[in-house]
Design an enzyme around this catalytic site. Structure first.
Site, PDB file in Angstrom:
ATOM      1  CG  HIS A 155      -1.659   1.298   1.406  1.00  0.00           C
ATOM      2  ND1 HIS A 155      -2.860   1.572   0.787  1.00  0.00           N
ATOM      3  CD2 HIS A 155      -1.354   2.409   2.132  1.00  0.00           C
ATOM      4  CE1 HIS A 155      -3.261   2.784   1.116  1.00  0.00           C
ATOM      5  NE2 HIS A 155      -2.368   3.320   1.932  1.00  0.00           N
ATOM      6  CD  GLU A 156       1.995   3.491   3.679  1.00  0.00           C
ATOM      7  OE1 GLU A 156       2.207   4.577   3.095  1.00  0.00           O
ATOM      8  OE2 GLU A 156       1.011   3.307   4.415  1.00  0.00           O
ATOM      9  CG  HIS A 215       5.931  11.142  -5.827  1.00  0.00           C
ATOM     10  ND1 HIS A 215       7.064  11.208  -5.031  1.00  0.00           N
ATOM     11  CD2 HIS A 215       5.830  12.365  -6.409  1.00  0.00           C
ATOM     12  CE1 HIS A 215       7.600  12.410  -5.147  1.00  0.00           C
ATOM     13  NE2 HIS A 215       6.869  13.132  -5.964  1.00  0.00           N
ATOM     14  CG  HIS A 236       0.637   6.372  -0.790  1.00  0.00           C
ATOM     15  ND1 HIS A 236      -0.551   6.880  -1.264  1.00  0.00           N
ATOM     16  CD2 HIS A 236       0.364   5.830   0.426  1.00  0.00           C
ATOM     17  CE1 HIS A 236      -1.508   6.662  -0.376  1.00  0.00           C
ATOM     18  NE2 HIS A 236      -0.978   6.022   0.655  1.00  0.00           N
TER      19      HIS A 236
END
Length: 232
Positions: A101-102, A109, A105
């Site tokens: 999940h992280e 980006h 991100h």
């Protein structure tokens, strides 16, 4: 029976607080459960994160360990995926889901995902608003009849934080979708463990929904005070 703005706020506040407690308890329970179920591959959270980054062509983001539990986050300013120690070091369904999940991100980006860019642009504004809006709102309510503009300014500042909460929703949901799709496509999760990963990330997403609703309810409360003060 006609509810006053104050009574309505407390009804909403208690309801959202109760919902928040239920969601938080569910999140902790699921992560505790899925943290005990290992991945057949033996990959730790760090391994999953590094593999997902590299397979998405991202080599300038570093995976680090951060103290605490559920403190995992991606920092676009430093280009670091910061995983809590239990996620970073352990091999489990929960660790894989959080790590992916992280990294979702980080992929956002890298691909200039619009909601993430908008949220990043709002960070300085929200940081500034958070530092002063409590005092402005308090002073504005005390001076509602003599200087209503002060409360209006406080409402605008609070609206910025509410907007930030709602922009966060698609950012978090999209990151989870990217994570789950990647976990499934790579075979890190199978037909059984994929459902567990989805369940864990869904519970995490609910915390952002509750936070956004709580912020909106509070914003509406301040608006009702402002409108009522102007009428009196």
């Amino acid at each position: 029976m006609v509810l006053t703005s104050s009574t309505l706020y407390w009804v909403l506040f208690i309801g959202i607080a109760l919902l928040s407690w239920i969601v938080s308890a569910s999140l902790k329970s699921k992560f505790a459960k899925y943290s005990k179920i290992p991945l057949p591959s033996g990959l730790t959270g760090r391994d999953v994160a590094e593999r997902m980054l590299h397979e998405n062509g991202i080599f300038d983001v570093k995976v680090t360990s951060t103290p605490g539990q559920l403190t995992d986050h991606y920092n676009p300013a430093t280009k670091t995926v910061n995983l809590s120690e239990p996620v970073y070091m352990t091999n489990s369904i929960a660790a894989a889901a959080v790590a992916a999940h992280e990294c979702g991100h980080a992929v956002q980006h890298a691909k200039a995902y619009a909601p993430l860019q908008l949220r990043s642009m709002l960070v300085p504004v929200v940081s500034f608003s958070s530092n002063i809006m409590t005092w402005i709102l308090l002073a504005g309510m005390l001076m509602i009849r003599t200087f209503p503009t002060l409360l209006f300014i406080g409402i605008i500042l609070f609206a910025c934080t509410t907007l930030f909460s709602f922009i966060t929703l698609p950012v978090e949901i999209n990151a989870s979708r990217r994570a789950l799709a990647w976990l499934r496509s790579t075979g890190i999760t199978n037909s059984q463990t994929q459902g567990m990963a989805e369940s864990a990330l869904r519970s995490a997403a609910y915390t952002y929904v509750v936070a956004a609703l709580g912020s909106l309810a509070t914003l509406l409360y301040y608006i009702m005070i402002f409108v009522g003060g102007r009428r009196n």
